[in-house]
Design a protein around this motif. Structure first.
Motif, mmCIF file in Angstrom:
data_model
loop_
_atom_site.group_PDB
_atom_site.id
_atom_site.type_symbol
_atom_site.label_atom_id
_atom_site.label_comp_id
_atom_site.label_asym_id
_atom_site.label_seq_id
_atom_site.Cartn_x
_atom_site.Cartn_y
_atom_site.Cartn_z
ATOM 1 N N ASP A 117 21.606 -9.811 95.805
ATOM 2 C CA ASP A 117 22.055 -8.591 94.931
ATOM 3 C C ASP A 117 22.925 -7.401 95.666
ATOM 4 O O ASP A 117 23.688 -6.680 95.165
ATOM 5 N N ARG A 118 22.872 -7.652 97.047
ATOM 6 C CA ARG A 118 23.844 -6.907 97.773
ATOM 7 C C ARG A 118 24.996 -7.335 98.402
ATOM 8 O O ARG A 118 26.029 -6.781 98.774
ATOM 9 N N ALA A 119 25.306 -8.666 97.899
ATOM 10 C CA ALA A 119 26.607 -9.400 97.856
ATOM 11 C C ALA A 119 27.630 -8.968 96.587
ATOM 12 O O ALA A 119 27.601 -9.593 95.772
ATOM 13 N N THR A 120 27.985 -7.624 96.749
ATOM 14 C CA THR A 120 28.519 -7.186 95.602
ATOM 15 C C THR A 120 30.071 -7.655 95.325
ATOM 16 O O THR A 120 30.723 -7.218 94.332
ATOM 17 N N GLY A 121 30.887 -8.113 96.185
ATOM 18 C CA GLY A 121 32.229 -8.522 95.913
ATOM 19 C C GLY A 121 32.921 -9.021 97.349
ATOM 20 O O GLY A 121 32.564 -8.847 98.406
ATOM 21 N N ALA A 164 29.883 -17.002 112.331
ATOM 22 C CA ALA A 164 29.327 -16.964 111.105
ATOM 23 C C ALA A 164 30.071 -15.958 110.272
ATOM 24 O O ALA A 164 30.561 -16.140 108.869
ATOM 25 N N ALA A 165 30.801 -15.105 110.818
ATOM 26 C CA ALA A 165 31.676 -14.280 110.171
ATOM 27 C C ALA A 165 32.871 -14.643 109.832
ATOM 28 O O ALA A 165 33.504 -14.438 108.826
ATOM 29 N N VAL A 166 33.334 -15.594 110.394
ATOM 30 C CA VAL A 166 34.486 -16.618 110.100
ATOM 31 C C VAL A 166 34.369 -17.169 108.941
ATOM 32 O O VAL A 166 35.196 -17.468 108.052
ATOM 33 N N SER A 167 33.159 -17.955 108.962
ATOM 34 C CA SER A 167 32.705 -18.790 107.851
ATOM 35 C C SER A 167 32.640 -17.791 106.556
ATOM 36 O O SER A 167 33.190 -18.296 105.765
ATOM 37 N N LEU A 168 32.343 -16.506 106.591
ATOM 38 C CA LEU A 168 32.164 -15.536 105.666
ATOM 39 C C LEU A 168 33.777 -15.388 105.049
ATOM 40 O O LEU A 168 33.954 -15.578 103.815
ATOM 41 N N ARG A 169 34.605 -15.270 105.993
ATOM 42 C CA ARG A 169 35.942 -15.097 105.633
ATOM 43 C C ARG A 169 36.679 -16.164 105.006
ATOM 44 O O ARG A 169 37.440 -16.012 103.979
ATOM 45 N N GLU A 223 25.912 -18.194 103.931
ATOM 46 C CA GLU A 223 26.970 -18.242 102.932
ATOM 47 C C GLU A 223 26.429 -18.332 101.464
ATOM 48 O O GLU A 223 27.126 -17.828 100.549
ATOM 49 N N TRP A 224 25.092 -18.838 101.334
ATOM 50 C CA TRP A 224 24.737 -18.867 99.842
ATOM 51 C C TRP A 224 24.244 -17.679 99.325
ATOM 52 O O TRP A 224 24.361 -17.073 98.288
ATOM 53 N N ARG A 225 23.836 -16.645 100.575
ATOM 54 C CA ARG A 225 23.434 -15.273 100.035
ATOM 55 C C ARG A 225 24.493 -14.395 100.076
ATOM 56 O O ARG A 225 24.365 -13.373 99.230
ATOM 57 N N LEU A 226 25.479 -14.649 100.730
ATOM 58 C CA LEU A 226 26.643 -13.720 100.676
ATOM 59 C C LEU A 226 27.794 -14.018 99.844
ATOM 60 O O LEU A 226 28.847 -13.062 99.565
#
Length: 128
Positions: A71-75, A93-98, A59-62
């Motif tokens: 730097d690849r977490a562009t938006g 993990a994907a649901v957490s990113l959502r 979560e911190w990196r994305l």
């Protein structure tokens, strides 16, 4: 709630991808994120071009708004495909990113093992 129920609920939110679909997302500028721990990456190799972020830092990196982001977490509109070893932890993990607003996040069904079984590229670290 049991973990199986949590996983089923998470997968209801996702349009999970197969290996060829994940490769197409990557080829189209999307980001594959390998959350496997180091021993599995060393044993089996990695997906060329994938961002390696162990699960505890994901979560911190994305999060595009976080000071510790890659730097690849562009938006928030970035297409993200989370990859674990067999496609279980990646769904959660994907649901957490959502939840962080990365509304296009999903995961690779079958994980790295499915990628490798499909004959897609795998990089192995060479000894120094």
């Amino acid at each position: 709630m049991r973990v199986e129920e949590l996983l089923a609920a998470a997968r209801e939110e996702l349009d999970r991808l197969g290996p060829a679909e994940a490769a197409a997302v990557q080829a189209d500028g999307g980001l594959l994120v390998d959350i496997r721990y180091a021993a599995l990456r060393e044993r089996d190799g990695t997906i060329p071009g994938a961002l390696v972020v162990e699960r505890n830092e994901l979560e911190w990196r994305l999060d595009p708004l976080c000071d510790h982001r890659s730097d690849r977490a562009t938006g928030h509109d970035l297409r993200v495909v989370v990859v674990c070893d067999e496609g279980y932890a990646s769904s959660l993990a994907a649901v957490s990113l959502r939840s962080l607003g990365l509304h296009r996040a999903t995961d690779l069904a079958g994980g790295f093992q499915a990628w490798r079984a499909a004959g897609l590229p795998v990089a192995h670290r060479t000894a120094p």
